[in-house]
Design an enzyme around this catalytic site. Structure first.
Site, PDB file in Angstrom:
ATOM      1  N   HIS A  18       7.597   5.291  21.145  1.00 56.72           N
ATOM      2  CA  HIS A  18       8.184   4.328  22.084  1.00 56.72           C
ATOM      3  C   HIS A  18       9.594   3.934  21.635  1.00 56.72           C
ATOM      4  O   HIS A  18      10.500   3.805  22.461  1.00 56.72           O
ATOM      5  CB  HIS A  18       7.302   3.074  22.181  1.00 56.72           C
ATOM      6  CG  HIS A  18       6.000   3.326  22.875  1.00 56.72           C
ATOM      7  ND1 HIS A  18       5.696   2.789  24.100  1.00 56.72           N
ATOM      8  CD2 HIS A  18       4.926   4.065  22.518  1.00 56.72           C
ATOM      9  CE1 HIS A  18       4.488   3.199  24.469  1.00 56.72           C
ATOM     10  NE2 HIS A  18       4.001   3.968  23.518  1.00 56.72           N
ATOM     11  N   ASP A 115       8.463  -3.243  26.739  1.00 56.88           N
ATOM     12  CA  ASP A 115       7.495  -2.148  26.730  1.00 56.88           C
ATOM     13  C   ASP A 115       6.155  -2.624  27.289  1.00 56.88           C
ATOM     14  O   ASP A 115       5.987  -3.788  27.636  1.00 56.88           O
ATOM     15  CB  ASP A 115       7.352  -1.640  25.290  1.00 56.88           C
ATOM     16  CG  ASP A 115       7.035  -0.151  25.193  1.00 56.88           C
ATOM     17  OD1 ASP A 115       6.432   0.393  26.137  1.00 56.88           O
ATOM     18  OD2 ASP A 115       7.383   0.464  24.166  1.00 56.88           O
TER      19      ASP A 115
END
Length: 466
Positions: A18, A115
């Site tokens: 990520h 996120d």
């Protein structure tokens, strides 16, 4: 607005799968004069510093992870944790809200790009007058298939395997229709709750519903039906930054030992096979994989990794078929640990990449003009493989058994042969090669890729304007 006025905070989950896309996006934005403040746990900072392009408008802000029972001190990314322990990072994140609120109050950015795990961020930032953008590091097909409101009309009920095999209501008519049983079994993970926290599905849906806009690492050329479905599901702006193609590392040479080994072979004849640093195959999968590569008769460079608590060299010796290394002396190289992947894929002798279909790997393969054979192992990888092999027809997915995902050495050989064995009569191979070339031309066109970022900066400035 003045060019340098735009200020964004980047706040990815504490996993390098990520963090990397957030870094790549930061580098693209900072090159367009955008000020970037990058949030991450202190243990990740030194690695992020090496990845971020040096810029006077970019800073890394170190976060302090609160104590969580069971989470080892100093371990602050998923790369050093088991999947079960990684769930505790979400618990730590949830406890960080006061710390984040203080930082945002001081920084006063225009936007926070966040996120999947920080679903609490939109209301917190809104109190401070800051807009939030959910930056999805996954393909649009993955979001459209798994994490839209239509997927679970009754949010209190966990879906069945049979339900998860099928697309949600209203899903676009594409090549993607029904997933295999073992894939649906894997998908069920996102509906489970751990340590009393929200499930991944709940976190993603809450974040997508609560944010000011959604930002996707894709484009209409690649995924228009899925992007349009997401817009319809969430009724809010969906910004696109394109596939965020990493810049070539033309100044970094491949290690001389590996280069010398690859130099022996004909152009585009070598299979490179790697599944990244956080995907671990079991013994049976390793044996079928290596025997399948052997059956192709082609040279191959295989990277196998093991959980960090294990001795990689011992595990490798134990997991390989008896006599395998001796049989393949000179034709096969097997490596554990980090490798110079971009440089290996870019070597003239490498013609095929067998990978897990993580989207960054797919993009790397296409940019480096390698044929794609995909063997996905979790989550979005299964949907990426469907996108590339069925919608785009630009690669091959390895055939697997429905109930448990078993693949044989013949399945590996057959998939590789489709893209690597010359056969003028094979229409499918011709179609795949043509489409692979089409997508490569698109990805290496710097004007196209630059325009994605330029357009995104314009969109952000328009949203930030008073």
């Amino acid at each position: 607005m003045e060019k340098n006025n735009l200020h964004v905070v980047m706040f990815p989950f504490f996993a390098f799968g990520h963090i990397s896309p957030f870094v790549q996006l930061s580098n693209k934005l900072s090159s367009h004069g955008v000020k970037v403040s990058f949030f991450s746990a202190s243990g990740n900072v030194s690695r992020i510093e090496k990845m971020l392009n040096p810029s006077p408008t970019t800073q890394i802000i170190s976060l302090t992870l609160p104590f969580v029972e069971g989470l080892p001190l100093g371990i602050e990314s998923t790369s050093d944790l088991s999947p079960a322990s990684s769930e505790l990072l979400k618990v730590a994140l949830d406890l960080m809200q006061p710390q984040i609120k203080t930082l945002l109050s001081d920084l006063k950015p225009h936007f926070v790009l966040f996120d999947f795990a920080q679903e609490w961020l939109p209301p917190l930032a809104s109190e401070l007058g800051i807009q939030t953008i959910f930056f999805s590091v996954f393909t649009a097909i993955a979001t459209a298939f798994l994490t839209v409101p239509s997927r679970l009309p009754d949010p209190k009920r966990v879906p069945t395997i049979e339900e998860v095999k099928l697309p949600p209501l209203g899903f676009p008519q594409t090549s993607v229709t029904e997933m295999k049983t073992f894939v649906a079994q894997d998908f069920l993970y996102i509906f489970k709750s751990f340590h009393g926290g929200s499930s991944v599905y709940d976190r993603v849906l809450t974040g997508l519903k609560g944010c000011s806009a959604i930002l996707a690492k894709t484009c209409n050329e690649m995924e228009a039906p899925y992007i349009n479905y997401i817009k319809d599901q969430f009724k809010k702006p969906v910004l696109l930054v394109g596939p965020v193609v990493p810049p070539p590392q033309s100044d970094v040479l491949l290690d001389s030992k590996m280069s010398k080994w690859l130099d022996q072979f004909e152009e585009k004849s070598v299979i490179y096979c790697s599944f990244g640093s956080e995907t671990f195959l079991n013994d049976d999968q390793i044996q079928q994989l290596v025997l399948g590569l052997e059956l192709t008769g082609l040279p191959f460079f295989l990277v196998l990794n093991f959980p960090s608590k294990l001795d990689a060299s011992d595990e490798l010796k134990r997991s390989l078929p008896e006599g395998f290394v001796t049989r393949l002396k000179g034709r096969g190289m097997i490596h554990t640990g980090w490798v110079q992947q971009q440089q290996i894929l870019g070597h003239i002798s490498v013609g095929c990449y067998v990978c897990h279909a993580g989207f960054s790997s797919v993009i790397e393969a296409l940019v480096k003009d390698c044929q794609l054979v995909m063997l996905p192992f979790k989550g979005d990888q299964y949907l990426n493989a469907k996108l590339v092999s069925e919608d785009w027809k630009a690669g091959v997915e390895v055939n697997r058994r429905d109930e448990d995902g078993y693949f044989s050495k013949e399945d590996i050989r057959n998939a590789v042969e489709i893209v690597m064995v010359e056969d003028d009569e094979d229409e499918m191979r011709k179609i795949i090669k043509e489409n692979q070339k089409k997508w490569r031309d698109f990805l290496v066109d710097d004007n196209i890729q630059q325009k994605f970022v330029t357009d995104l900066v314009k969109d952000l400035k328009a949203m930030a304007a008073p």
